[in-house]
Write a protein that holds these residues in place. Structure first.
Motif, PDB file in Angstrom:
ATOM      1  N   PHE A  96       0.822  -1.206   0.000  1.00 57.68           N
ATOM      2  CA  PHE A  96       0.000   0.000   0.000  1.00 57.68           C
ATOM      3  C   PHE A  96       0.858   1.258   0.000  1.00 57.68           C
ATOM      4  CE2 PHE A  96      -2.738   3.237   1.972  1.00 57.68           C
ATOM      5  CZ  PHE A  96      -3.712   3.272   0.999  1.00 57.68           C
ATOM      6  N   ARG A  97       1.689   1.383   1.009  1.00 61.19           N
ATOM      7  CA  ARG A  97       2.628   2.490   1.080  1.00 61.19           C
ATOM      8  C   ARG A  97       3.991   1.871   1.321  1.00 61.19           C
ATOM      9  NH1 ARG A  97       3.097   6.617   0.603  1.00 61.19           N
ATOM     10  NH2 ARG A  97       3.274   7.791   2.522  1.00 61.19           N
ATOM     11  N   PRO A  98       5.070   2.590   1.007  1.00 60.71           N
ATOM     12  CA  PRO A  98       6.374   1.983   1.277  1.00 60.71           C
ATOM     13  C   PRO A  98       6.430   1.477   2.724  1.00 60.71           C
ATOM     14  CG  PRO A  98       6.642   4.051   0.103  1.00 60.71           C
ATOM     15  CD  PRO A  98       5.181   3.936   0.439  1.00 60.71           C
ATOM     16  N   GLY A  99       6.702   0.214   2.870  1.00 62.69           N
ATOM     17  CA  GLY A  99       6.807  -0.350   4.212  1.00 62.69           C
ATOM     18  C   GLY A  99       5.490  -0.814   4.816  1.00 62.69           C
ATOM     19  N   TRP A 100       4.394  -0.619   4.099  1.00 63.13           N
ATOM     20  CA  TRP A 100       3.085  -1.020   4.626  1.00 63.13           C
ATOM     21  C   TRP A 100       2.324  -1.874   3.629  1.00 63.13           C
ATOM     22  CZ3 TRP A 100       1.292  -0.036   9.547  1.00 63.13           C
ATOM     23  CH2 TRP A 100       2.062   0.866  10.301  1.00 63.13           C
ATOM     24  N   SER A 101       1.595  -2.854   4.163  1.00 60.95           N
ATOM     25  CA  SER A 101       0.732  -3.699   3.336  1.00 60.95           C
ATOM     26  C   SER A 101      -0.709  -3.500   3.761  1.00 60.95           C
ATOM     27  CB  SER A 101       1.078  -5.173   3.539  1.00 60.95           C
ATOM     28  OG  SER A 101       2.389  -5.435   3.099  1.00 60.95           O
ATOM     29  N   ASP A 179       3.372   9.680 -14.197  1.00 63.16           N
ATOM     30  CA  ASP A 179       2.515   8.982 -13.245  1.00 63.16           C
ATOM     31  C   ASP A 179       2.255   7.545 -13.717  1.00 63.16           C
ATOM     32  OD1 ASP A 179       0.597   8.621 -11.160  1.00 63.16           O
ATOM     33  OD2 ASP A 179      -0.984   8.969 -12.646  1.00 63.16           O
ATOM     34  N   PRO A 180       3.133   6.610 -13.333  1.00 66.59           N
ATOM     35  CA  PRO A 180       2.871   5.215 -13.705  1.00 66.59           C
ATOM     36  C   PRO A 180       1.599   4.728 -13.009  1.00 66.59           C
ATOM     37  CG  PRO A 180       5.123   5.516 -12.859  1.00 66.59           C
ATOM     38  CD  PRO A 180       4.346   6.749 -12.504  1.00 66.59           C
ATOM     39  N   GLY A 181       0.612   4.331 -13.795  1.00 63.56           N
ATOM     40  CA  GLY A 181      -0.696   3.980 -13.251  1.00 63.56           C
ATOM     41  C   GLY A 181      -0.634   2.784 -12.301  1.00 63.56           C
ATOM     42  N   HIS A 182      -1.610   2.780 -11.367  1.00 59.48           N
ATOM     43  CA  HIS A 182      -1.826   1.633 -10.470  1.00 59.48           C
ATOM     44  C   HIS A 182      -0.609   1.398  -9.560  1.00 59.48           C
ATOM     45  CE1 HIS A 182      -5.352   1.070 -12.982  1.00 59.48           C
ATOM     46  NE2 HIS A 182      -4.544   1.292 -13.996  1.00 59.48           N
ATOM     47  N   GLY A 183      -0.493   0.195  -8.986  1.00 57.15           N
ATOM     48  CA  GLY A 183       0.633  -0.120  -8.094  1.00 57.15           C
ATOM     49  C   GLY A 183       0.182  -0.772  -6.810  1.00 57.15           C
ATOM     50  N   THR A 222       5.504   9.705  -9.787  1.00 57.60           N
ATOM     51  CA  THR A 222       4.577   9.671  -8.644  1.00 57.60           C
ATOM     52  C   THR A 222       4.753   8.400  -7.824  1.00 57.60           C
ATOM     53  OG1 THR A 222       2.877   8.704 -10.031  1.00 57.60           O
ATOM     54  CG2 THR A 222       2.788  11.094  -9.703  1.00 57.60           C
ATOM     55  N   ARG A 223       5.315   7.370  -8.447  1.00 58.66           N
ATOM     56  CA  ARG A 223       5.724   6.204  -7.638  1.00 58.66           C
ATOM     57  C   ARG A 223       6.971   5.611  -8.265  1.00 58.66           C
ATOM     58  NH1 ARG A 223       4.071   0.933  -9.428  1.00 58.66           N
ATOM     59  NH2 ARG A 223       2.762   1.064 -11.276  1.00 58.66           N
ATOM     60  N   ARG A 224       7.867   5.138  -7.395  1.00 58.68           N
ATOM     61  CA  ARG A 224       9.136   4.607  -7.866  1.00 58.68           C
ATOM     62  C   ARG A 224       9.242   3.116  -7.637  1.00 58.68           C
ATOM     63  NH1 ARG A 224      12.680   9.003  -4.883  1.00 58.68           N
ATOM     64  NH2 ARG A 224      10.878   8.747  -3.548  1.00 58.68           N
ATOM     65  N   ASP A 225       8.219   2.552  -7.007  1.00 55.10           N
ATOM     66  CA  ASP A 225       8.255   1.119  -6.742  1.00 55.10           C
ATOM     67  C   ASP A 225       6.841   0.568  -6.798  1.00 55.10           C
ATOM     68  OD1 ASP A 225       7.081   2.046  -4.435  1.00 55.10           O
ATOM     69  OD2 ASP A 225       8.926   1.934  -3.276  1.00 55.10           O
ATOM     70  N   ASP A 226       6.705  -0.698  -6.454  1.00 55.37           N
ATOM     71  CA  ASP A 226       5.405  -1.353  -6.555  1.00 55.37           C
ATOM     72  C   ASP A 226       4.576  -1.074  -5.307  1.00 55.37           C
ATOM     73  OD1 ASP A 226       3.288  -2.917  -7.299  1.00 55.37           O
ATOM     74  OD2 ASP A 226       4.222  -4.792  -6.672  1.00 55.37           O
ATOM     75  N   PHE A 228       1.095   1.163  -3.708  1.00 64.46           N
ATOM     76  CA  PHE A 228      -0.134   1.855  -4.036  1.00 64.46           C
ATOM     77  C   PHE A 228       0.033   3.347  -3.752  1.00 64.46           C
ATOM     78  CE2 PHE A 228      -4.116   3.737  -2.737  1.00 64.46           C
ATOM     79  CZ  PHE A 228      -4.921   3.434  -3.813  1.00 64.46           C
ATOM     80  N   VAL A 229      -0.421   4.186  -4.671  1.00 64.20           N
ATOM     81  CA  VAL A 229      -0.443   5.638  -4.441  1.00 64.20           C
ATOM     82  C   VAL A 229      -1.848   6.108  -4.809  1.00 64.20           C
ATOM     83  CG1 VAL A 229       0.563   7.873  -5.057  1.00 64.20           C
ATOM     84  CG2 VAL A 229       1.998   5.840  -5.082  1.00 64.20           C
TER      85      VAL A 229
END
Ligand SMILES: [Zn+2]
Length: 405
Positions: A96-101, A179-183, A222-226, A228-229
């Motif tokens: 969901f967020r870096p470090g969080w599921s 802005d890479p969509g989804h994540g 807007t996001r650099r990894d997998d 959610f944003v």
């Protein structure tokens, strides 16, 4: 405050230190986990290889139960196998967020947590998180709904307060937000073993490199990894960095017809066609599915002042869309039969930043899918977009002069 009774934000690091090895991610143990019906409600059980900080809350419209954890490893866990309940009508989990599921359970009606309990077995260090949800009245449910306020949880702290920067005339670096969509928990379209979220992150990174090499541009993802944003956060990031333009990258599936080729979307209250409307709805819905509280989030954009800002911004976004279409055609890249469309994508609602959404192709099309997986094709696409931005920048600077006269 009913919510305070059951919203649990627990930190276990201190109390369990020394009991076992905390290095590495907690794993979910699928055999001992599941969602089941109980008399008057349902239970959510999650067995973890070690205790982690977590929080739980509910959301309305539709009724959802959300659990956030310090990042856990979901490998080998199938949503369908976990969901053994009739009252749980859907279940998703992921980053969901870096470090969080996050895990989201769709409910067939209003249920509120009756008990929330995390037990850790001292010998093994394994943790069992058990939540019992009881049937609740709709008023009680509505009153309790909402994510507990944790500062900095989602929006960048000073995101929407950033000063509006005067319009550029080409002197300063162009600030481009990609802005890479989804994540994370929201994979986007999936076909033939590939997920839209992964393809768009890869392409976003590649495009960033191409733009930086061209010079004269600052590029922010807007996001650099997998992870959610939320859509709101994507827009907030663009404001925070005072973007000159915002380009959202997608490759969705369309079941109706045999859609293929690139499509450029600009914002409109009324969609240009049924497929566009459905696509925008699905994108805006992704936030809800990921457990984002959407109540009131559209109030921001209802403001009259924002409409005024948009009167200047919208023609600039249209010109950006046109520049992209022309450049793709120049580079012999496949365009959709109707390459310019509009719809109410939430992510395009910045009142003062020209924003477009590019469907690079459709994952539902075999040819587009092959293209998107082809590094050489993606490189051509990146160069076409680089040229489009350069062309737009020149044209936009010229109209800025006209506005000023
Ligand atoms: Zn998408």
């Amino acid at each position: 405050m009913i919510r305070a009774l059951w919203v649990a934000v627990i930190c276990l690091w201190g109390s369990l230190a020394g009991a076992q090895d905390f290095s590495g991610l907690a794993r979910v143990l699928p055999e001992q986990s599941g969602v089941e019906d109980r008399r008057g409600g349902l239970s959510v059980d999650l067995a973890l290889s070690q205790g982690v900080p977590y929080r739980v809350f509910t959301l309305t419209d539709p009724a959802r139960f959300v659990m956030d954890f310090r990042e856990v490893d979901w490998q080998g866990v199938e949503a369908a196998a976990l969901d053994r309940s009739d009252r749980a009508v859907g279940l998703r989990m992921g980053g969901f967020r870096p470090g969080w599921s996050r895990m989201v359970v769709d409910l067939d009606g209003p249920y509120l947590p009756k008990t929330v309990d995390l037990r850790v077995t001292p010998e093994t260090g394994q943790a069992a998180l058990e939540v019992v949800l009881r049937s609740a009245g709709s008023e009680e449910f509505a009153a309790a709904a909402g994510a507990p306020d944790l500062p900095g949880w989602d929006l960048p702290s000073d995101g929407l307060r950033a000063e509006r920067r005067p319009r550029q005339r080409g002197e300063d670096p162009l600030v481009v937000v990609l802005d890479p969509g989804h994540g994370g928990i929201d994979p986007g379209a999936q076909a033939d073993g590939v997920a839209e979220k992964d393809l768009m992150l890869r392409f976003g990174r590649e495009l960033k490199e191409v733009l930086l090499r061209a010079g004269g541009m600052d590029v922010v993802l807007t996001r650099r990894d997998d992870n959610f944003v939320s859509l709101e956060r994507r827009v907030a990031i663009a404001h925070q960095v005072q973007a000159d333009l915002f380009l959202s990258l997608h490759a969705d599936s369309l079941s109706a017809g045999r859609a293929h080729g690139a499509t450029v979307y600009t914002l409109s209250d009324s969609a240009s066609d049924e497929a566009s409307r459905a696509l925008a709805q699905r994108h805006n819905r992704a936030d809800m599915l990921a457990g984002v509280d959407l109540r009131g989030s559209d109030d921001v954009v209802a403001d009259v002042l924002m409409d005024l800002a948009r009167m200047e911004t919208q023609p600039r976004a249209e010109r950006l869309a046109k520049a992209v279409r022309l450049s793709l055609a120049d580079h012999d890249l496949p365009l959709n039969s109707r390459p310019m469309r509009h719809a109410g994508f939430s992510v395009l609602k910045s009142p003062d930043i020209p924003s477009i959404l590019l469907e690079l192709g459709f994952l539902s099309s075999k040819r587009d899918r092959a293209n998107l997986r082809d590094a050489e094709w993606r490189a051509r696409m990146a160069v076409a977009l680089r040229d489009a931005l350069a062309a737009w920048r020149r044209a936009d600077a010229a109209t800025a002069d006209l506005v000023r006269q």
